[in-house]
Design a protein around this motif. Structure first.
Motif, PDB file in Angstrom:
ATOM      1  N   HIS A  32      77.142  41.293  38.540  1.00  0.00           N
ATOM      2  CA  HIS A  32      75.444  40.987  38.562  1.00  0.00           C
ATOM      3  C   HIS A  32      74.820  40.318  37.381  1.00  0.00           C
ATOM      4  N   TRP A  33      75.609  40.311  36.463  1.00  0.00           N
ATOM      5  CA  TRP A  33      75.132  39.636  35.080  1.00  0.00           C
ATOM      6  C   TRP A  33      75.156  38.374  35.032  1.00  0.00           C
ATOM      7  N   VAL A  34      76.446  37.685  35.841  1.00  0.00           N
ATOM      8  CA  VAL A  34      76.625  36.543  35.776  1.00  0.00           C
ATOM      9  C   VAL A  34      76.386  35.773  37.022  1.00  0.00           C
ATOM     10  N   ALA A  35      76.239  36.388  38.329  1.00  0.00           N
ATOM     11  CA  ALA A  35      76.113  35.734  39.399  1.00  0.00           C
ATOM     12  C   ALA A  35      74.949  35.206  39.751  1.00  0.00           C
ATOM     13  N   LYS A  36      73.879  35.331  39.255  1.00  0.00           N
ATOM     14  CA  LYS A  36      72.632  34.814  39.417  1.00  0.00           C
ATOM     15  C   LYS A  36      72.702  33.194  38.511  1.00  0.00           C
ATOM     16  N   ASN A  37      73.461  33.176  37.690  1.00  0.00           N
ATOM     17  CA  ASN A  37      73.439  31.860  37.039  1.00  0.00           C
ATOM     18  C   ASN A  37      74.566  30.972  37.754  1.00  0.00           C
ATOM     19  N   MET A  38      75.041  31.444  38.602  1.00  0.00           N
ATOM     20  CA  MET A  38      76.305  30.745  39.491  1.00  0.00           C
ATOM     21  C   MET A  38      75.871  30.349  40.847  1.00  0.00           C
ATOM     22  N   ILE A  39      74.571  30.547  41.156  1.00  0.00           N
ATOM     23  CA  ILE A  39      74.132  30.068  42.591  1.00  0.00           C
ATOM     24  C   ILE A  39      74.186  28.648  42.403  1.00  0.00           C
ATOM     25  N   VAL A  40      74.140  27.747  41.745  1.00  0.00           N
ATOM     26  CA  VAL A  40      74.562  26.349  41.652  1.00  0.00           C
ATOM     27  C   VAL A  40      75.691  26.253  41.121  1.00  0.00           C
ATOM     28  N   GLU A  41      75.687  26.353  39.934  1.00  0.00           N
ATOM     29  CA  GLU A  41      77.129  26.531  39.192  1.00  0.00           C
ATOM     30  C   GLU A  41      76.761  27.111  37.671  1.00  0.00           C
ATOM     31  N   ASN A  42      78.018  27.334  37.020  1.00  0.00           N
ATOM     32  CA  ASN A  42      77.895  27.509  35.470  1.00  0.00           C
ATOM     33  C   ASN A  42      79.345  27.632  35.062  1.00  0.00           C
ATOM     34  N   SER A  43      79.356  27.047  33.616  1.00  0.00           N
ATOM     35  CA  SER A  43      80.566  26.659  33.225  1.00  0.00           C
ATOM     36  C   SER A  43      81.385  28.227  32.613  1.00  0.00           C
ATOM     37  N   SER A  44      82.687  28.177  32.192  1.00  0.00           N
ATOM     38  CA  SER A  44      83.328  29.155  31.870  1.00  0.00           C
ATOM     39  C   SER A  44      82.731  29.894  30.497  1.00  0.00           C
ATOM     40  N   GLU A  45      82.349  28.847  29.449  1.00  0.00           N
ATOM     41  CA  GLU A  45      81.861  29.225  28.360  1.00  0.00           C
ATOM     42  C   GLU A  45      80.412  30.000  28.399  1.00  0.00           C
ATOM     43  N   ASP A  46      79.677  29.552  29.228  1.00  0.00           N
ATOM     44  CA  ASP A  46      78.612  30.157  29.447  1.00  0.00           C
ATOM     45  C   ASP A  46      78.466  31.505  30.070  1.00  0.00           C
ATOM     46  N   ILE A  47      79.305  31.517  31.204  1.00  0.00           N
ATOM     47  CA  ILE A  47      79.728  32.730  31.836  1.00  0.00           C
ATOM     48  C   ILE A  47      80.003  33.708  30.691  1.00  0.00           C
ATOM     49  N   GLY A  48      80.899  33.619  29.731  1.00  0.00           N
ATOM     50  CA  GLY A  48      81.117  34.491  28.589  1.00  0.00           C
ATOM     51  C   GLY A  48      79.699  34.778  27.858  1.00  0.00           C
ATOM     52  N   LYS A  49      79.129  33.825  27.700  1.00  0.00           N
ATOM     53  CA  LYS A  49      77.910  34.065  27.007  1.00  0.00           C
ATOM     54  C   LYS A  49      76.841  35.051  27.682  1.00  0.00           C
ATOM     55  N   ASN A  50      76.753  34.798  29.122  1.00  0.00           N
ATOM     56  CA  ASN A  50      76.150  35.480  29.939  1.00  0.00           C
ATOM     57  C   ASN A  50      76.737  37.161  29.803  1.00  0.00           C
ATOM     58  N   ILE A  51      77.773  37.233  29.633  1.00  0.00           N
ATOM     59  CA  ILE A  51      78.388  38.621  29.501  1.00  0.00           C
ATOM     60  C   ILE A  51      78.068  39.357  28.376  1.00  0.00           C
ATOM     61  N   ALA A  52      78.202  38.504  27.130  1.00  0.00           N
ATOM     62  CA  ALA A  52      77.785  38.878  25.820  1.00  0.00           C
ATOM     63  C   ALA A  52      76.321  39.215  25.780  1.00  0.00           C
ATOM     64  N   LEU A  53      75.669  38.637  26.215  1.00  0.00           N
ATOM     65  CA  LEU A  53      74.066  38.972  26.340  1.00  0.00           C
ATOM     66  C   LEU A  53      73.774  40.200  26.861  1.00  0.00           C
ATOM     67  N   HIS A  54      74.574  40.603  27.628  1.00  0.00           N
ATOM     68  CA  HIS A  54      74.114  42.092  28.255  1.00  0.00           C
ATOM     69  C   HIS A  54      74.733  43.018  27.467  1.00  0.00           C
ATOM     70  N   LEU A  55      75.967  42.644  26.928  1.00  0.00           N
ATOM     71  CA  LEU A  55      76.536  43.910  26.082  1.00  0.00           C
ATOM     72  C   LEU A  55      76.017  43.901  24.597  1.00  0.00           C
ATOM     73  N   GLU A  56      75.618  42.754  23.966  1.00  0.00           N
ATOM     74  CA  GLU A  56      74.973  42.873  22.782  1.00  0.00           C
ATOM     75  C   GLU A  56      73.679  42.435  22.235  1.00  0.00           C
ATOM     76  N   GLY A  57      72.976  41.817  23.438  1.00  0.00           N
ATOM     77  CA  GLY A  57      71.950  41.333  23.303  1.00  0.00           C
ATOM     78  C   GLY A  57      71.795  39.705  22.553  1.00  0.00           C
ATOM     79  N   PRO A  58      70.798  39.267  22.497  1.00  0.00           N
ATOM     80  CA  PRO A  58      70.769  37.804  21.657  1.00  0.00           C
ATOM     81  C   PRO A  58      71.440  37.457  20.426  1.00  0.00           C
ATOM     82  N   SER A  59      72.139  38.659  19.822  1.00  0.00           N
ATOM     83  CA  SER A  59      72.734  38.385  18.564  1.00  0.00           C
ATOM     84  C   SER A  59      74.186  37.979  18.587  1.00  0.00           C
ATOM     85  N   TYR A  60      74.872  37.808  20.077  1.00  0.00           N
ATOM     86  CA  TYR A  60      76.090  37.550  20.152  1.00  0.00           C
ATOM     87  C   TYR A  60      76.496  36.261  19.413  1.00  0.00           C
TER      88      TYR A  60
END
Length: 343
Positions: free
Chosen positions: A243-271
């Protein structure tokens, strides 16, 4: 033989006068017969019997919903909703039209009482449980209604009305034979569609169950704690991650940005800005989602110099995301109703 169909138009009245006129106009333009509650006094129980009798005889039922619930019966249900429930009970094909929430709308044509707002929200959920069209203006409604009625007549032909002087024995027999064959063919097509939809529903539910049952221990580096040995790990489900990453993959998203999407939900904007989640962990998560046929490598073309890997949702992935979002939206409505009742 030329058939005319009766179409019952149901809605609240004073707030939708112009919109109803557009729908009535559309019915007449197509050569059919509109039937509306403005012909009756909806608050009169004796007149309700007349309305019910009309619904018994109609071919199609159209409900238009905006931002008012309307007058209610002594039992506490709105007359529009009562007509809707009765049409469903009688097996009449339903054409639903719900206003788009983003469409501009006058405040004086909106419900202001909390109880009426709650009833309206519940009624909208009921109407949207079937296939509906969302409209934004009377002209938009006119066009979408015309297309919807045409599709209903083609896909679900009803008895309709025929002039008596058009009916002859041989022609009636021929027409009945044709309709019987057409009906059998349409039933077969509907059954195929239903089986396909049931299969898709099963696939979605199965994917959600698997996502919810699988847990991951994840942590992200932050700008304050850039070392992996300082990372705090949290247990989350694969459903959370999807659910964290899917909405940014409706078109496409890079592997690195997918990692950042996960980090944002784990640690907030300080990742940490560069690979806050281990690259191997992101690859492992994507492999799991791909195994469930929820994601796939993006098919979009990129420049030769772009070496990043991109991922997109599959058709099943989009359906799973849609189900997640629908549940969240419905829970939001329910939570709002509970909050309002306790205030």
């Amino acid at each position: 033989m030329s058939k005319k169909y009766q179409v019952f138009i149901s809605s609240t009245y004073q707030d939708l006068v112009e919109e109803r006129e557009q729908v009535i106009k559309a019915v007449l333009e197509m050569g059919h017969i509109p039937v509306g509650m403005e012909m009756f006094s909806a608050a009169d129980e004796e007149q309700w019997k007349i309305i019910a009798r009309q619904i018994d005889e109609i071919d199609y039922y159209a409900v238009i919903v905006a931002h008012r619930y309307g007058s209610v019966t002594p039992e506490g249900i709105g007359y529009t909703e009562k007509e809707y429930d009765y049409a469903i009970e009688k097996g009449v094909p339903i054409l639903g039209f719900v206003i788009d929430n983003s469409a501009p709308w006058p405040r004086d044509r909106c419900e202001t009482e909390t109880k009426a707002q709650q009833r309206l929200a519940s009624f909208k959920i009921k109407v949207k449980s079937r296939l509906v069209n969302f409209w934004s203006s009377k002209d938009d409604l006119h066009g979408k209604f015309s297309i919807s009625l045409m599709k209903a007549i083609t896909g679900n032909p009803r008895t309709g009305w025929i002039r008596a002087d058009q009916v002859t024995g041989a022609e009636v027999t021929k027409e009945l034979t044709r309709l019987s064959s057409e009906n059998a063919s349409l039933r077969e097509q509907i059954e195929k569609i239903k089986r396909a939809e049931d299969t898709q529903v099963d696939e979605v539910r199965s994917a959600i169950r698997i996502l919810s049952a699988n847990k991951r221990s994840l942590g992200a580096r932050t700008r304050d704690k850039p070392k992996w040995e300082d990372v705090t790990f949290k247990e989350v489900t694969l459903a959370d991650v999807f659910h964290w990453v899917a909405k940014n993959m409706i078109v496409e998203n890079s592997s690195e940005d997918i990692g950042k999407n996960i980090a944002l939900h784990l640690e907030g904007p300080s990742y940490a800005l560069h690979f806050p989640i281990g690259k191997n962990i992101v690859i492992d998560i994507l492999a799991d989602l791909a195994a469930l046929e929820l994601v796939e490598p993006s098919k979009k073309k990129h420049s030769v110099s772009d070496t990043a890997s991109y991922w997109s949702l599959t058709k099943l992935g989009k359906q799973v995301l849609k189900e997640f979002r629908r549940v969240l939206l419905e829970e939001g409505i329910q939570a709002s109703e509970i909050l309002t009742e306790t205030e």
